[in-house]
Design a protein around this motif. Structure first.
Motif, PDB file in Angstrom:
ATOM      1  N   LEU A  62     -12.676   0.936  -2.269  1.00 53.32           N
ATOM      2  CA  LEU A  62     -12.069   0.495  -4.042  1.00 53.32           C
ATOM      3  C   LEU A  62     -13.050  -0.157  -4.766  1.00 53.32           C
ATOM      4  O   LEU A  62     -12.822  -0.093  -6.041  1.00 53.32           O
ATOM      5  N   GLU A  63     -13.280  -0.959  -4.379  1.00 50.99           N
ATOM      6  CA  GLU A  63     -14.002  -1.891  -5.596  1.00 50.99           C
ATOM      7  C   GLU A  63     -15.734  -1.119  -6.190  1.00 50.99           C
ATOM      8  O   GLU A  63     -15.522  -1.207  -7.497  1.00 50.99           O
ATOM      9  N   THR A  64     -15.808  -0.305  -5.388  1.00 49.96           N
ATOM     10  CA  THR A  64     -16.262   0.494  -6.103  1.00 49.96           C
ATOM     11  C   THR A  64     -15.837   1.305  -7.679  1.00 49.96           C
ATOM     12  O   THR A  64     -16.428   1.480  -8.184  1.00 49.96           O
ATOM     13  N   ALA A  65     -15.067   1.628  -7.093  1.00 47.92           N
ATOM     14  CA  ALA A  65     -14.066   2.390  -7.753  1.00 47.92           C
ATOM     15  C   ALA A  65     -13.350   1.426  -9.085  1.00 47.92           C
ATOM     16  O   ALA A  65     -13.511   1.889 -10.655  1.00 47.92           O
ATOM     17  N   SER A  66     -13.151   0.405  -8.898  1.00 46.16           N
ATOM     18  CA  SER A  66     -12.548  -0.731  -9.306  1.00 46.16           C
ATOM     19  C   SER A  66     -13.906  -0.962 -10.678  1.00 46.16           C
ATOM     20  O   SER A  66     -13.745  -0.887 -11.566  1.00 46.16           O
ATOM     21  N   ARG A  67     -15.111  -1.035  -9.936  1.00 47.87           N
ATOM     22  CA  ARG A  67     -16.289  -1.272 -11.042  1.00 47.87           C
ATOM     23  C   ARG A  67     -16.598  -0.349 -12.131  1.00 47.87           C
ATOM     24  O   ARG A  67     -16.672  -0.514 -12.786  1.00 47.87           O
ATOM     25  N   ASP A  68     -17.114   0.477 -11.646  1.00 49.72           N
ATOM     26  CA  ASP A  68     -17.319   1.719 -11.890  1.00 49.72           C
ATOM     27  C   ASP A  68     -16.503   2.622 -13.021  1.00 49.72           C
ATOM     28  O   ASP A  68     -16.889   3.315 -14.177  1.00 49.72           O
ATOM     29  N   HIS A  69     -14.481   2.596 -12.894  1.00 52.50           N
ATOM     30  CA  HIS A  69     -14.669   3.431 -13.163  1.00 52.50           C
ATOM     31  C   HIS A  69     -13.734   2.427 -14.586  1.00 52.50           C
ATOM     32  O   HIS A  69     -12.768   2.877 -15.227  1.00 52.50           O
ATOM     33  N   GLY A  70     -13.938   1.456 -13.917  1.00 50.92           N
ATOM     34  CA  GLY A  70     -13.181   0.198 -15.072  1.00 50.92           C
ATOM     35  C   GLY A  70     -11.692  -0.185 -14.952  1.00 50.92           C
ATOM     36  O   GLY A  70     -10.778  -0.405 -15.694  1.00 50.92           O
ATOM     37  N   VAL A  71     -10.738   0.122 -13.272  1.00 57.67           N
ATOM     38  CA  VAL A  71     -10.002   0.662 -13.438  1.00 57.67           C
ATOM     39  C   VAL A  71      -9.339  -1.346 -12.217  1.00 57.67           C
ATOM     40  O   VAL A  71     -10.234  -2.033 -12.756  1.00 57.67           O
ATOM     41  N   GLY A  75      -4.224   7.783  -9.405  1.00 58.33           N
ATOM     42  CA  GLY A  75      -5.498   7.874  -9.674  1.00 58.33           C
ATOM     43  C   GLY A  75      -7.102   7.344  -8.559  1.00 58.33           C
ATOM     44  O   GLY A  75      -7.637   7.942  -8.658  1.00 58.33           O
ATOM     45  N   LEU A  76      -6.283   6.264  -7.671  1.00 55.97           N
ATOM     46  CA  LEU A  76      -7.037   5.516  -6.565  1.00 55.97           C
ATOM     47  C   LEU A  76      -7.359   6.554  -5.944  1.00 55.97           C
ATOM     48  O   LEU A  76      -8.348   7.642  -4.653  1.00 55.97           O
ATOM     49  N   PHE A  77      -4.882   6.769  -5.229  1.00 57.41           N
ATOM     50  CA  PHE A  77      -5.994   7.374  -3.982  1.00 57.41           C
ATOM     51  C   PHE A  77      -5.283   8.992  -3.753  1.00 57.41           C
ATOM     52  O   PHE A  77      -4.883  10.017  -2.635  1.00 57.41           O
ATOM     53  N   LEU A  78      -4.373   9.658  -5.103  1.00 59.74           N
ATOM     54  CA  LEU A  78      -3.700  10.747  -5.117  1.00 59.74           C
ATOM     55  C   LEU A  78      -4.666  12.169  -5.534  1.00 59.74           C
ATOM     56  O   LEU A  78      -4.520  13.429  -5.025  1.00 59.74           O
ATOM     57  N   THR A  79      -4.794  11.658  -7.118  1.00 58.11           N
ATOM     58  CA  THR A  79      -5.438  12.668  -7.651  1.00 58.11           C
ATOM     59  C   THR A  79      -6.809  13.379  -7.656  1.00 58.11           C
ATOM     60  O   THR A  79      -7.879  12.355  -7.637  1.00 58.11           O
ATOM     61  N   PRO A  80      -6.998  13.992  -7.208  1.00 62.50           N
ATOM     62  CA  PRO A  80      -8.230  14.795  -7.163  1.00 62.50           C
ATOM     63  C   PRO A  80      -9.165  14.418  -8.400  1.00 62.50           C
ATOM     64  O   PRO A  80      -8.742  14.756  -9.493  1.00 62.50           O
ATOM     65  N   PRO A  85      -8.606  -4.142 -10.112  1.00 64.13           N
ATOM     66  CA  PRO A  85      -8.698  -4.175  -9.378  1.00 64.13           C
ATOM     67  C   PRO A  85      -7.861  -4.622  -7.760  1.00 64.13           C
ATOM     68  O   PRO A  85      -7.695  -5.146  -6.830  1.00 64.13           O
ATOM     69  N   VAL A  86      -6.662  -4.815  -8.658  1.00 64.06           N
ATOM     70  CA  VAL A  86      -5.627  -5.299  -7.839  1.00 64.06           C
ATOM     71  C   VAL A  86      -5.607  -4.685  -6.140  1.00 64.06           C
ATOM     72  O   VAL A  86      -5.430  -5.259  -5.426  1.00 64.06           O
ATOM     73  N   TYR A  87      -6.105  -3.193  -6.013  1.00 63.86           N
ATOM     74  CA  TYR A  87      -5.880  -3.025  -4.489  1.00 63.86           C
ATOM     75  C   TYR A  87      -6.895  -2.794  -4.126  1.00 63.86           C
ATOM     76  O   TYR A  87      -7.243  -3.185  -2.964  1.00 63.86           O
ATOM     77  N   ALA A  88      -8.005  -3.767  -4.738  1.00 63.82           N
ATOM     78  CA  ALA A  88      -9.236  -4.184  -4.331  1.00 63.82           C
ATOM     79  C   ALA A  88      -9.013  -5.789  -4.023  1.00 63.82           C
ATOM     80  O   ALA A  88      -9.011  -6.123  -2.300  1.00 63.82           O
ATOM     81  N   HIS A  89      -8.566  -5.926  -3.885  1.00 60.53           N
ATOM     82  CA  HIS A  89      -8.023  -7.347  -3.832  1.00 60.53           C
ATOM     83  C   HIS A  89      -6.817  -8.050  -2.359  1.00 60.53           C
ATOM     84  O   HIS A  89      -7.348  -7.786  -1.356  1.00 60.53           O
ATOM     85  N   LEU A  90      -6.361  -6.525  -3.121  1.00 67.33           N
ATOM     86  CA  LEU A  90      -5.452  -6.440  -1.249  1.00 67.33           C
ATOM     87  C   LEU A  90      -6.136  -5.626  -0.244  1.00 67.33           C
ATOM     88  O   LEU A  90      -5.828  -6.835   0.635  1.00 67.33           O
ATOM     89  N   PHE A 105       0.903  -1.640  -0.146  1.00 68.23           N
ATOM     90  CA  PHE A 105      -0.109   0.169  -0.215  1.00 68.23           C
ATOM     91  C   PHE A 105       1.013   0.875   0.194  1.00 68.23           C
ATOM     92  O   PHE A 105       0.312   2.563   0.328  1.00 68.23           O
ATOM     93  N   ALA A 106       2.539   0.989  -0.018  1.00 69.97           N
ATOM     94  CA  ALA A 106       2.880   2.253  -0.011  1.00 69.97           C
ATOM     95  C   ALA A 106       3.257   2.360  -1.395  1.00 69.97           C
ATOM     96  O   ALA A 106       3.049   2.131  -2.525  1.00 69.97           O
ATOM     97  N   PRO A 107       3.459   4.143  -2.027  1.00 67.16           N
ATOM     98  CA  PRO A 107       2.982   4.463  -2.927  1.00 67.16           C
ATOM     99  C   PRO A 107       4.358   3.281  -3.769  1.00 67.16           C
ATOM    100  O   PRO A 107       5.244   3.451  -3.239  1.00 67.16           O
ATOM    101  N   PRO A 108       4.127   2.876  -4.967  1.00 66.12           N
ATOM    102  CA  PRO A 108       4.733   2.194  -6.007  1.00 66.12           C
ATOM    103  C   PRO A 108       5.937   2.678  -6.389  1.00 66.12           C
ATOM    104  O   PRO A 108       5.621   3.373  -6.785  1.00 66.12           O
TER     105      PRO A 108
END
Length: 266
Positions: free
Chosen positions: A184-193, A81-86, A195-200, A23-26
């Motif tokens: 995370l699940e909503t973002a992965s589903r609705d934005h089509g990104v 896109g998930l955690f940092l960009t407004p 889902p690796v962070y949702a699995h984590l 979960f640290a910035p990659p």
């Protein structure tokens, strides 16, 4: 018995270290992506077996999602896109889920817990105390100490460190992981990104669920007020479980608890 207790504590340490790194910035290197795709799920498979958690299906989903990322920059863009960009769809500052705002009471409480144990972040690390990565690293520290004490045969001290870790989980991680996972699940589903962070996050959710159902956590939830006079069965000397609970609460309040081990022959 001391060895088994130590190994379990160290397996929990390793689980939270994996989560701290995940979960640290990659990084943007190919080596980092390869480790994220292969070493991370491999380690989690081994660790989950050691802890007694049945996470095989979720780890397989994690592996598949990670393998679908072909460029290190894609992983960095996904994280941003998930955690940092407004406007961020997921709050990496988990205090938002606890207090409804950043820098609330939970940030102070987490900072106080870190300070009690001499847990310090690097001076150039700019994230707040309440990010998943920092909290996971702190939990790894607590379980490391529990393992060390267990290996030394210091049962009460080992239980106290385990209790401290379980209490931190109950006070913070247990409370933010569900809405964090939902976002995370909503973002992965609705934005089509990817889902690796949702699995984590789901792995964290499953680990927390297993942790709060453990006997150690039940002792914490019962609280000091419900401890019977004498042993856990209401007669005789205090048991190790009773002493560990007392030791945890003394340590939590910044008081010495090493004398507890000397009570009633301990």
């Amino acid at each position: 018995m001391h060895r088994d207790t130590a190994l379990l504590a160290w397996s929990k340490r390793d689980f939270w270290l994996c989560m701290a790194r995940a979960f640290a910035p990659p990084a943007t290197s190919a080596d980092y992506l390869e480790a994220f795709q292969t070493a991370l799920p491999d380690d989690l498979e081994t660790i989950s077996e050691e802890i007694g958690l049945h996470l095989g299906a979720e780890i397989a989903d994690l592996r598949a999602a990670a393998t679908a990322i072909t460029d290190p920059m894609d992983l960095q863009r996904l994280y941003a896109g998930l955690f940092l960009t407004p406007p961020t769809p997921v709050m990496v500052n988990t205090g938002f889920y606890l207090d409804g705002a950043v820098m609330g009471d939970s940030e102070d409480g987490i900072a106080a817990a870190y300070a009690r144990h001499g847990f310090e972040r690097h001076q150039h690390f700019r994230d707040l105390n309440d990010t998943p990565a920092v909290q996971a690293e702190f939990l790894a520290l607590l379980f490391e100490k529990a393992g060390e004490r267990a290996r030394a045969g210091e049962d009460v001290e080992a239980r106290a460190w385990n209790s401290e870790a379980e209490a931190f989980l109950a006070a913070y991680v247990c409370r933010w992981i569900t809405p964090f996972l939902r976002d995370l699940e909503t973002a992965s589903r609705d934005h089509g990104v990817n889902p690796v962070y949702a699995h984590l996050a789901r792995l964290v959710w499953l680990a927390v669920e297993g942790s709060v159902a453990s006997p150690e956590a039940e002792v914490i939830k019962a609280g000091m007020d419900s401890l019977p006079r004498g042993s856990a069965r209401g007669i005789g000397a205090l048991t190790a479980e009773d002493l560990a609970e007392i030791a945890y609460r003394l340590e939590r309040d910044g008081l010495a608890w090493d004398h507890v081990a000397q009570n009633d022959g301990w």
